[in-house]
Design a protein around this motif. Sequence first.
Motif, PDB file in Angstrom:
ATOM      1  N   GLU A 103       0.837  -1.206   0.000  1.00 52.38           N
ATOM      2  CA  GLU A 103       0.000   0.000   0.000  1.00 52.38           C
ATOM      3  C   GLU A 103       0.869   1.252   0.000  1.00 52.38           C
ATOM      4  O   GLU A 103       0.595   2.216  -0.720  1.00 52.38           O
ATOM      5  CB  GLU A 103      -0.920  -0.019   1.227  1.00 52.38           C
ATOM      6  CG  GLU A 103      -1.936   1.114   1.247  1.00 52.38           C
ATOM      7  CD  GLU A 103      -3.016   0.977   0.190  1.00 52.38           C
ATOM      8  OE1 GLU A 103      -3.183   1.928  -0.600  1.00 52.38           O
ATOM      9  OE2 GLU A 103      -3.697  -0.070   0.147  1.00 52.38           O
ATOM     10  N   ARG A 104       1.931   1.212   0.786  1.00 50.00           N
ATOM     11  CA  ARG A 104       2.833   2.363   0.893  1.00 50.00           C
ATOM     12  C   ARG A 104       3.527   2.653  -0.450  1.00 50.00           C
ATOM     13  O   ARG A 104       3.690   3.811  -0.839  1.00 50.00           O
ATOM     14  CB  ARG A 104       3.869   2.079   1.977  1.00 50.00           C
ATOM     15  CG  ARG A 104       4.700   3.270   2.344  1.00 50.00           C
ATOM     16  CD  ARG A 104       5.653   2.915   3.455  1.00 50.00           C
ATOM     17  NE  ARG A 104       5.679   4.016   4.387  1.00 50.00           N
ATOM     18  CZ  ARG A 104       6.143   3.952   5.600  1.00 50.00           C
ATOM     19  NH1 ARG A 104       6.593   2.811   6.067  1.00 50.00           N
ATOM     20  NH2 ARG A 104       6.159   5.000   6.368  1.00 50.00           N
ATOM     21  N   GLU A 107       1.054   4.288  -2.744  1.00 52.21           N
ATOM     22  CA  GLU A 107       0.890   5.691  -2.341  1.00 52.21           C
ATOM     23  C   GLU A 107       2.043   6.543  -2.874  1.00 52.21           C
ATOM     24  O   GLU A 107       1.831   7.671  -3.324  1.00 52.21           O
ATOM     25  CB  GLU A 107       0.831   5.807  -0.815  1.00 52.21           C
ATOM     26  CG  GLU A 107      -0.466   5.302  -0.218  1.00 52.21           C
ATOM     27  CD  GLU A 107      -0.399   5.162   1.303  1.00 52.21           C
ATOM     28  OE1 GLU A 107       0.635   5.516   1.910  1.00 52.21           O
ATOM     29  OE2 GLU A 107      -1.393   4.682   1.874  1.00 52.21           O
ATOM     30  N   ARG A 111       1.899   9.754  -5.299  1.00 49.61           N
ATOM     31  CA  ARG A 111       2.500  11.050  -4.941  1.00 49.61           C
ATOM     32  C   ARG A 111       3.364  11.589  -6.082  1.00 49.61           C
ATOM     33  O   ARG A 111       3.359  12.780  -6.376  1.00 49.61           O
ATOM     34  CB  ARG A 111       3.347  10.933  -3.666  1.00 49.61           C
ATOM     35  CG  ARG A 111       2.553  11.106  -2.398  1.00 49.61           C
ATOM     36  CD  ARG A 111       3.431  11.379  -1.191  1.00 49.61           C
ATOM     37  NE  ARG A 111       4.528  10.442  -0.990  1.00 49.61           N
ATOM     38  CZ  ARG A 111       4.415   9.263  -0.392  1.00 49.61           C
ATOM     39  NH1 ARG A 111       3.250   8.850   0.081  1.00 49.61           N
ATOM     40  NH2 ARG A 111       5.474   8.485  -0.237  1.00 49.61           N
ATOM     41  N   LYS A 147      -6.276   0.862  -0.908  1.00 51.25           N
ATOM     42  CA  LYS A 147      -6.977   1.967  -0.258  1.00 51.25           C
ATOM     43  C   LYS A 147      -6.622   3.287  -0.927  1.00 51.25           C
ATOM     44  O   LYS A 147      -7.432   4.215  -0.978  1.00 51.25           O
ATOM     45  CB  LYS A 147      -6.608   2.014   1.229  1.00 51.25           C
ATOM     46  CG  LYS A 147      -7.141   0.831   2.000  1.00 51.25           C
ATOM     47  CD  LYS A 147      -6.693   0.867   3.453  1.00 51.25           C
ATOM     48  CE  LYS A 147      -7.214  -0.390   4.166  1.00 51.25           C
ATOM     49  NZ  LYS A 147      -6.664  -0.520   5.515  1.00 51.25           N
ATOM     50  N   SER A 148      -5.406   3.371  -1.463  1.00 49.06           N
ATOM     51  CA  SER A 148      -4.982   4.614  -2.114  1.00 49.06           C
ATOM     52  C   SER A 148      -5.814   4.926  -3.357  1.00 49.06           C
ATOM     53  O   SER A 148      -5.921   6.092  -3.759  1.00 49.06           O
ATOM     54  CB  SER A 148      -3.494   4.569  -2.455  1.00 49.06           C
ATOM     55  OG  SER A 148      -3.150   3.354  -3.069  1.00 49.06           O
ATOM     56  N   THR A 151      -8.685   6.942  -2.074  1.00 47.85           N
ATOM     57  CA  THR A 151      -8.239   8.315  -1.823  1.00 47.85           C
ATOM     58  C   THR A 151      -8.183   9.108  -3.127  1.00 47.85           C
ATOM     59  O   THR A 151      -8.611  10.265  -3.184  1.00 47.85           O
ATOM     60  CB  THR A 151      -6.851   8.316  -1.138  1.00 47.85           C
ATOM     61  OG1 THR A 151      -6.911   7.510   0.035  1.00 47.85           O
ATOM     62  CG2 THR A 151      -6.406   9.715  -0.784  1.00 47.85           C
TER      63      THR A 151
END
Length: 195
Positions: A103-104, A107, A111, A147-148, A151
């Motif tokens: 997930e990170r 993300e 970004r 989940k991103s 968002t």
Amino acid sequence: MKILLVADKENDFIWDHFDAERFKGIELIISCGDLQPSYLSFLVTMINVPLFYVHGNHDTIYTHHPPEGCDSIEDRIVTFKGYRFLGLGGTMKYSGRPHQYTEREMEKRIRKLKRQIRKHNGFDILVTHAPAFGIGDGKDLCHTGFKSFLTLMDEYSPKYMFHGHMHLNYGRIERIQQYKNTTIINCYDHYIIDI
């Protein structure tokens, strides 16, 4: 604009018994991953329109044999006929092979796209391989959505999200779902949409 969406399964009827009439009016093909490069090259040749793709978790062959005549939209925004497409392929990391992300890590990819997204004043269509978390995803790590992606949809309200990875024969999986202002389409096998 009429779009042919494909993902995860080469359709034998299309490949072995191609009928141009079935694809009359198609202006674009979008692949949401996990398809043989030769299948994508076949589609782009026979239908004779642009094909944009993102990587699925099984698309490691693309590194040495990318689909000919097709364009990767991985980690970028591409505009076609006034629509802005944002591509983010891959799945949740479950075995450490290419095109898998925590997930990170996803993300971080997003970004890095922020400047591009601002430059294009957002985007209209999110093209992914994995689904968004909790919307047509699975319970095991491999099939858990990001989940991103939720968002991204919350922040930019794209009109559509196209994804693959979740085969419709896995169980109670719906082809089309709604998340706020975004219509989410599971592109398993093939699906034609007019946007």
